[in-house]
Design a protein around this motif. Structure first.
Motif, PDB file in Angstrom:
ATOM      1  N   ALA A  60       0.831  -1.209   0.000  1.00 12.55           N
ATOM      2  CA  ALA A  60       0.000   0.000   0.000  1.00 12.55           C
ATOM      3  C   ALA A  60       0.866   1.260   0.000  1.00 12.55           C
ATOM      4  O   ALA A  60       1.952   1.290   0.596  1.00 12.55           O
ATOM      5  CB  ALA A  60      -0.907   0.009   1.220  1.00 12.55           C
ATOM      6  N   LEU A  61       0.379   2.288  -0.660  1.00 16.88           N
ATOM      7  CA  LEU A  61       1.041   3.589  -0.603  1.00 16.88           C
ATOM      8  C   LEU A  61       0.730   4.255   0.730  1.00 16.88           C
ATOM      9  O   LEU A  61      -0.416   4.236   1.191  1.00 16.88           O
ATOM     10  CB  LEU A  61       0.562   4.486  -1.745  1.00 16.88           C
ATOM     11  N   HIS A  62       1.746   4.823   1.337  1.00 16.22           N
ATOM     12  CA  HIS A  62       1.528   5.526   2.595  1.00 16.22           C
ATOM     13  C   HIS A  62       0.768   6.826   2.328  1.00 16.22           C
ATOM     14  O   HIS A  62       1.146   7.621   1.467  1.00 16.22           O
ATOM     15  CB  HIS A  62       2.866   5.840   3.257  1.00 16.22           C
ATOM     16  N   ARG A  63      -0.319   7.022   3.054  1.00 15.85           N
ATOM     17  CA  ARG A  63      -1.117   8.230   2.880  1.00 15.85           C
ATOM     18  C   ARG A  63      -0.480   9.380   3.649  1.00 15.85           C
ATOM     19  O   ARG A  63      -0.118   9.230   4.819  1.00 15.85           O
ATOM     20  CB  ARG A  63      -2.535   7.979   3.401  1.00 15.85           C
ATOM     21  N   TRP A  64      -0.319  10.510   2.992  1.00 18.89           N
ATOM     22  CA  TRP A  64       0.264  11.667   3.664  1.00 18.89           C
ATOM     23  C   TRP A  64      -0.692  12.156   4.749  1.00 18.89           C
ATOM     24  O   TRP A  64      -1.889  12.314   4.513  1.00 18.89           O
ATOM     25  CB  TRP A  64       0.542  12.783   2.658  1.00 18.89           C
ATOM     26  N   GLU A  65      -0.140  12.403   5.927  1.00 20.13           N
ATOM     27  CA  GLU A  65      -0.953  12.859   7.051  1.00 20.13           C
ATOM     28  C   GLU A  65      -0.430  14.187   7.585  1.00 20.13           C
ATOM     29  O   GLU A  65       0.764  14.504   7.463  1.00 20.13           O
ATOM     30  CB  GLU A  65      -0.950  11.805   8.167  1.00 20.13           C
ATOM     31  N   PHE A  66      -1.343  14.929   8.188  1.00 21.85           N
ATOM     32  CA  PHE A  66      -1.024  16.258   8.701  1.00 21.85           C
ATOM     33  C   PHE A  66      -1.696  16.426  10.059  1.00 21.85           C
ATOM     34  O   PHE A  66      -2.651  15.728  10.394  1.00 21.85           O
ATOM     35  CB  PHE A  66      -1.511  17.331   7.725  1.00 21.85           C
ATOM     36  N   ALA A  67      -1.169  17.332  10.843  1.00 23.22           N
ATOM     37  CA  ALA A  67      -1.709  17.576  12.181  1.00 23.22           C
ATOM     38  C   ALA A  67      -1.889  19.077  12.381  1.00 23.22           C
ATOM     39  O   ALA A  67      -1.034  19.884  11.993  1.00 23.22           O
ATOM     40  CB  ALA A  67      -0.773  17.022  13.249  1.00 23.22           C
ATOM     41  N   ARG A  68      -3.024  19.428  12.978  1.00 21.56           N
ATOM     42  CA  ARG A  68      -3.286  20.842  13.286  1.00 21.56           C
ATOM     43  C   ARG A  68      -4.259  20.904  14.461  1.00 21.56           C
ATOM     44  O   ARG A  68      -5.291  20.232  14.451  1.00 21.56           O
ATOM     45  CB  ARG A  68      -3.907  21.543  12.067  1.00 21.56           C
ATOM     46  N   ASP A  69      -3.905  21.687  15.444  1.00 21.42           N
ATOM     47  CA  ASP A  69      -4.775  21.874  16.612  1.00 21.42           C
ATOM     48  C   ASP A  69      -5.170  20.548  17.252  1.00 21.42           C
ATOM     49  O   ASP A  69      -6.330  20.338  17.646  1.00 21.42           O
ATOM     50  CB  ASP A  69      -6.037  22.659  16.221  1.00 21.42           C
ATOM     51  N   GLY A  70      -4.219  19.628  17.297  1.00 25.34           N
ATOM     52  CA  GLY A  70      -4.450  18.346  17.954  1.00 25.34           C
ATOM     53  C   GLY A  70      -5.205  17.320  17.133  1.00 25.34           C
ATOM     54  O   GLY A  70      -5.508  16.236  17.629  1.00 25.34           O
ATOM     55  N   GLU A  71      -5.525  17.647  15.886  1.00 26.74           N
ATOM     56  CA  GLU A  71      -6.271  16.712  15.045  1.00 26.74           C
ATOM     57  C   GLU A  71      -5.421  16.250  13.873  1.00 26.74           C
ATOM     58  O   GLU A  71      -4.667  17.038  13.289  1.00 26.74           O
ATOM     59  CB  GLU A  71      -7.558  17.350  14.528  1.00 26.74           C
ATOM     60  N   MET A  72      -5.550  14.956  13.526  1.00 28.59           N
ATOM     61  CA  MET A  72      -4.837  14.376  12.393  1.00 28.59           C
ATOM     62  C   MET A  72      -5.792  14.217  11.218  1.00 28.59           C
ATOM     63  O   MET A  72      -6.962  13.871  11.399  1.00 28.59           O
ATOM     64  CB  MET A  72      -4.282  13.003  12.776  1.00 28.59           C
ATOM     65  N   PHE A  73      -5.287  14.461  10.019  1.00 28.26           N
ATOM     66  CA  PHE A  73      -6.092  14.214   8.830  1.00 28.26           C
ATOM     67  C   PHE A  73      -5.161  13.897   7.673  1.00 28.26           C
ATOM     68  O   PHE A  73      -3.977  14.235   7.681  1.00 28.26           O
ATOM     69  CB  PHE A  73      -6.968  15.432   8.497  1.00 28.26           C
ATOM     70  N   GLY A  74      -5.708  13.208   6.673  1.00 24.77           N
ATOM     71  CA  GLY A  74      -4.920  12.818   5.518  1.00 24.77           C
ATOM     72  C   GLY A  74      -5.292  13.624   4.285  1.00 24.77           C
ATOM     73  O   GLY A  74      -6.367  14.223   4.218  1.00 24.77           O
ATOM     74  N   ARG A  75      -4.374  13.644   3.332  1.00 20.77           N
ATOM     75  CA  ARG A  75      -4.609  14.310   2.055  1.00 20.77           C
ATOM     76  C   ARG A  75      -3.974  13.479   0.947  1.00 20.77           C
ATOM     77  O   ARG A  75      -2.885  12.934   1.108  1.00 20.77           O
ATOM     78  CB  ARG A  75      -3.966  15.703   2.033  1.00 20.77           C
ATOM     79  N   ALA A  76      -4.648  13.394  -0.175  1.00 20.80           N
ATOM     80  CA  ALA A  76      -4.048  12.788  -1.360  1.00 20.80           C
ATOM     81  C   ALA A  76      -3.117  13.814  -2.003  1.00 20.80           C
ATOM     82  O   ALA A  76      -3.456  14.999  -2.088  1.00 20.80           O
ATOM     83  CB  ALA A  76      -5.128  12.366  -2.345  1.00 20.80           C
ATOM     84  N   VAL A  77      -1.937  13.360  -2.414  1.00 18.31           N
ATOM     85  CA  VAL A  77      -0.970  14.262  -3.042  1.00 18.31           C
ATOM     86  C   VAL A  77      -0.497  13.627  -4.349  1.00 18.31           C
ATOM     87  O   VAL A  77      -0.590  12.409  -4.522  1.00 18.31           O
ATOM     88  CB  VAL A  77       0.238  14.520  -2.111  1.00 18.31           C
ATOM     89  N   PRO A  78       0.018  14.426  -5.279  1.00 18.13           N
ATOM     90  CA  PRO A  78       0.565  13.854  -6.513  1.00 18.13           C
ATOM     91  C   PRO A  78       1.795  12.994  -6.189  1.00 18.13           C
ATOM     92  O   PRO A  78       2.746  13.487  -5.593  1.00 18.13           O
ATOM     93  CB  PRO A  78       0.962  15.092  -7.332  1.00 18.13           C
ATOM     94  N   GLU A  79       1.741  11.726  -6.540  1.00 14.56           N
ATOM     95  CA  GLU A  79       2.848  10.809  -6.231  1.00 14.56           C
ATOM     96  C   GLU A  79       3.756  10.705  -7.449  1.00 14.56           C
ATOM     97  O   GLU A  79       3.643   9.805  -8.271  1.00 14.56           O
ATOM     98  CB  GLU A  79       2.286   9.448  -5.818  1.00 14.56           C
ATOM     99  N   THR A  80       4.697  11.634  -7.540  1.00  9.95           N
ATOM    100  CA  THR A  80       5.538  11.703  -8.730  1.00  9.95           C
ATOM    101  C   THR A  80       6.811  10.880  -8.602  1.00  9.95           C
ATOM    102  O   THR A  80       7.492  10.638  -9.584  1.00  9.95           O
ATOM    103  CB  THR A  80       5.898  13.163  -9.030  1.00  9.95           C
ATOM    104  N   PHE A  81       7.141  10.460  -7.377  1.00 14.84           N
ATOM    105  CA  PHE A  81       8.229   9.506  -7.174  1.00 14.84           C
ATOM    106  C   PHE A  81       7.852   8.632  -5.984  1.00 14.84           C
ATOM    107  O   PHE A  81       7.502   9.142  -4.917  1.00 14.84           O
ATOM    108  CB  PHE A  81       9.560  10.206  -6.909  1.00 14.84           C
TER     109      PHE A  81
END
Length: 295
Positions: free
Chosen positions: A202-223
């Motif tokens: 599986a491709l690792h999903r990019w995750e981000f954190a802000r104000d104590g909350e985690m969420f993921g985002r799809a990003v262009p996987e160019t490499f």
């Protein structure tokens, strides 16, 4: 009992437990052909077939099952006796087999092995790197190292690191050409360096954190790669934005080869835990290893 016969019985028990000649050979550090020869010799000496083998499966015969019923308690008794003898040593001796995911292997376990060697020179370590989940009992590891939440059940767990901070980064030349993202949504217009898990694919999903909350985002996987060091090298060559352990990126951030982007958005990985079976008597060598890992 002669040595060859006892060795053959031990090989037979290992093959059945492993479920295949290949896995048993890996555990014992022998070739599959050597194990096959040992089984033929054992069955020849006993005059009875112990294993039913096909190209796809392996199982003990009725006679093999009866032999295992008597053999397993006997081997367990021998192992217990050897464990008791091990506790009587003046100093720990032996090999500790460890299975760790790469960040823990590089940044947590490896830096402490010099101390282990200094304190306990007769303790050897075999460190296997695997980013997936591994059954350490079935694979005959003394312990595993994973983030909290990724541990096997029925295990004793010991925290051996602090949480590990991540960082988003790219080269100055890349940012000069493409601009610097201000939010995770801006990554949609960037080249991104991504990680593929070797075990699951599986491709690792990019995750981000802000104000104590985690969420993921799809990003262009160019490499895409399955190696964290190659991700770092790809970023250093200007291929795009990467997410690395801050420990891994620190030298390059310090000398300006990489520049942090999206400050305040990077998540923090949970602390690493060393875990080992609760039902197994730890060897003196393993207790020495555990002592150093806890320091």
């Amino acid at each position: 009992m002669d040595r060859e016969l006892w060795s053959g019985l031990a090989v037979f028990a290992e093959i059945v437990e492993a479920g295949s000649f290949a896995r048993a050979a890996t555990r014992l550090g022998l070739s599959a052909s050597a194990l096959s020869h040992a089984m033929r010799t054992l069955e020849g000496r006993l005059g009875i077939r112990l294993l039913d083998r096909t190209t796809r499966s392996l199982s003990p015969t009725g006679a093999g099952e009866q032999l295992l019923l008597r053999l397993r308690p006997a081997m367990s008794s021998v192992e217990d006796m050897l464990a008791e003898l091990d506790q009587a040593r003046d100093r720990p001796m032996g090999r500790v087999r460890v299975n760790a995911h790469r960040p823990a292997a590089v940044h947590v376990v490896l830096p402490r092995l010099a101390t282990l060697a200094q304190r306990y020179p007769d303790v050897a370590v075999e460190l296997a790197v695997n980013d997936g989940l591994v059954d350490i009992v079935a694979e005959r590891f003394d312990c595993g190292v994973r983030h909290a939440g990724g541990l096997q059940g029925d295990m004793i767990s010991v925290r051996i690191s602090e949480p590990m901070e991540l960082v988003f980064a790219a080269t100055p030349s890349y940012l000069e050409e493409h601009g610097s993202p201000a939010t995770p949504d801006d990554l949609g217009a960037h080249r991104c360096i991504s990680y593929r898990h070797t075990s699951s694919g599986a491709l690792h999903r990019w995750e981000f954190a802000r104000d104590g909350e985690m969420f993921g985002r799809a990003v262009p996987e160019t490499f895409i790669t399955n190696d964290a060091d190659l991700m770092r090298d790809a970023a250093l060559s200007g291929l795009g934005v990467v997410c690395l352990l801050r420990l891994q990126a620190a030298p390059y951030l310090a000398d300006g080869s990489l520049v942090e982007v999206l400050p305040g958005w990077a998540p923090v990985l949970a602390a690493n835990h060393l875990y080992y079976p609760s039902r197994r008597q730890p060897s003196a060598a393993f207790r020495a290893f555990l002592e150093v890992m806890r320091d």
